[in-house]
Design a protein around this motif. Sequence first.
Motif, short mmCIF file in Angstrom:
data_model
loop_
_atom_site.label_atom_id
_atom_site.label_comp_id
_atom_site.label_asym_id
_atom_site.label_seq_id
_atom_site.Cartn_x
_atom_site.Cartn_y
_atom_site.Cartn_z
N VAL A 27 6.93 -21.75 -7.73
CA VAL A 27 6.32 -20.43 -7.68
C VAL A 27 5.03 -20.31 -8.48
O VAL A 27 4.39 -19.26 -8.43
N ASP A 28 4.63 -21.34 -9.20
CA ASP A 28 3.43 -21.24 -10.03
C ASP A 28 2.19 -20.87 -9.23
O ASP A 28 1.32 -20.17 -9.73
N ASP A 29 2.09 -21.34 -7.99
CA ASP A 29 0.88 -21.12 -7.21
C ASP A 29 0.94 -19.87 -6.34
O ASP A 29 -0.05 -19.52 -5.70
N GLU A 30 2.08 -19.20 -6.30
CA GLU A 30 2.16 -18.02 -5.43
C GLU A 30 1.34 -16.88 -6.01
O GLU A 30 1.23 -16.72 -7.22
N PRO A 31 0.72 -16.08 -5.13
CA PRO A 31 -0.07 -14.95 -5.62
C PRO A 31 0.83 -13.95 -6.36
O PRO A 31 1.98 -13.74 -5.98
N LYS A 32 0.30 -13.36 -7.42
CA LYS A 32 1.10 -12.46 -8.25
C LYS A 32 0.66 -11.02 -8.01
O LYS A 32 -0.43 -10.63 -8.41
N PRO A 33 1.53 -10.22 -7.38
CA PRO A 33 1.21 -8.80 -7.22
C PRO A 33 1.30 -8.11 -8.58
O PRO A 33 1.84 -8.68 -9.53
N PRO A 34 0.80 -6.89 -8.67
CA PRO A 34 0.98 -6.17 -9.94
C PRO A 34 2.48 -6.03 -10.26
O PRO A 34 3.31 -6.05 -9.36
N LEU A 35 2.78 -5.91 -11.54
CA LEU A 35 4.16 -5.66 -11.94
C LEU A 35 4.62 -4.33 -11.37
O LEU A 35 3.85 -3.36 -11.33
N HIS A 36 5.87 -4.26 -10.92
CA HIS A 36 6.39 -2.95 -10.51
C HIS A 36 6.99 -2.26 -11.73
O HIS A 36 7.21 -2.88 -12.78
N VAL A 37 7.25 -0.97 -11.61
CA VAL A 37 7.67 -0.18 -12.76
C VAL A 37 8.97 -0.71 -13.38
O VAL A 37 9.15 -0.63 -14.60
N GLY A 38 9.87 -1.25 -12.56
CA GLY A 38 11.11 -1.81 -13.10
C GLY A 38 10.87 -3.03 -13.97
O GLY A 38 11.49 -3.20 -15.02
N GLU A 39 9.94 -3.89 -13.52
CA GLU A 39 9.61 -5.08 -14.31
C GLU A 39 8.96 -4.69 -15.63
O GLU A 39 9.29 -5.23 -16.69
N VAL A 40 8.04 -3.72 -15.57
CA VAL A 40 7.38 -3.25 -16.79
C VAL A 40 8.41 -2.66 -17.74
O VAL A 40 8.43 -2.97 -18.94
N MET A 41 9.30 -1.84 -17.22
CA MET A 41 10.32 -1.21 -18.07
C MET A 41 11.23 -2.26 -18.69
O MET A 41 11.56 -2.17 -19.88
N ALA A 42 11.64 -3.25 -17.91
CA ALA A 42 12.52 -4.30 -18.45
C ALA A 42 11.81 -5.09 -19.55
O ALA A 42 12.39 -5.35 -20.61
N LEU A 43 10.56 -5.47 -19.30
CA LEU A 43 9.81 -6.24 -20.30
C LEU A 43 9.56 -5.40 -21.56
O LEU A 43 9.72 -5.89 -22.68
N TRP A 44 9.19 -4.14 -21.37
CA TRP A 44 8.90 -3.25 -22.49
C TRP A 44 10.17 -3.01 -23.31
O TRP A 44 10.16 -3.07 -24.53
N THR A 45 11.29 -2.77 -22.62
CA THR A 45 12.57 -2.54 -23.30
C THR A 45 13.00 -3.80 -24.04
O THR A 45 13.47 -3.72 -25.19
N ALA A 46 12.86 -4.96 -23.41
CA ALA A 46 13.22 -6.21 -24.06
C ALA A 46 12.40 -6.42 -25.33
O ALA A 46 12.95 -6.73 -26.39
N LEU A 47 11.09 -6.21 -25.23
CA LEU A 47 10.23 -6.39 -26.40
C LEU A 47 10.61 -5.43 -27.52
O LEU A 47 10.76 -5.84 -28.67
N ALA A 48 10.79 -4.17 -27.20
CA ALA A 48 11.17 -3.18 -28.22
C ALA A 48 12.50 -3.57 -28.87
O ALA A 48 12.65 -3.54 -30.09
N SER A 49 13.46 -3.96 -28.04
CA SER A 49 14.78 -4.33 -28.54
C SER A 49 14.72 -5.57 -29.42
O SER A 49 15.34 -5.63 -30.48
N PHE A 50 13.97 -6.57 -28.97
CA PHE A 50 13.87 -7.82 -29.74
C PHE A 50 13.18 -7.58 -31.07
O PHE A 50 13.60 -8.10 -32.11
N GLN A 51 12.11 -6.77 -31.05
CA GLN A 51 11.40 -6.53 -32.30
C GLN A 51 12.26 -5.75 -33.28
O GLN A 51 12.23 -6.03 -34.48
#
Length: 183
Positions: free
Chosen positions: A16-40
Amino acid sequence: MTRAIEAITSVVRSLVDDEPKPPLHVGEVMALWTALASFQEAHYLYEAGLNTTQDPDLKQAVQGALDASKKDSKMIKDFLKKEGVPLPAVSEEKPKSNPNDIPPGVKMTDSELANTISIKLAAVISFCGTSIAQCIRSDVGIMFLEVQAEVLKLNATFKEQMKKKGWLKIPPYYYPSGRPDQS
């Protein structure tokens, strides 16, 4: 098990490294943001644990959890910055303290500390699995898979140590009615 997950991650990443990357969808952003906040925020639990425990094995396990969490946080933070996503606010680091200066009514016991961290690790494993299933972008799913693999290793270390020290809290055994005798 770790090598198997690393091998799977490597194969999927190469596909998948070469596949085009669409913008993040809101669920992906929320999951990443929540993970970062939780980890910190977990960093402060780990720092408090390092300040309170005198058990060398537990101290080493907590330090390993802190190091892994900081590594995962940096990976997610760098990714979110690259994608233009604002980062969550975080608390300040805990200062170093002497475990003997902490009053017994405030200080967590080693068993409480280990169980609190173990519960947090179990929640992260589940959260990562849910996030992987909801990701459209493969690079985000792989990131959560890598975090999950690291946390699975940490959880195994904690669980083994907790068994050895008698700290593991086990729910009551369930014996269904009509169960054949297993003796």
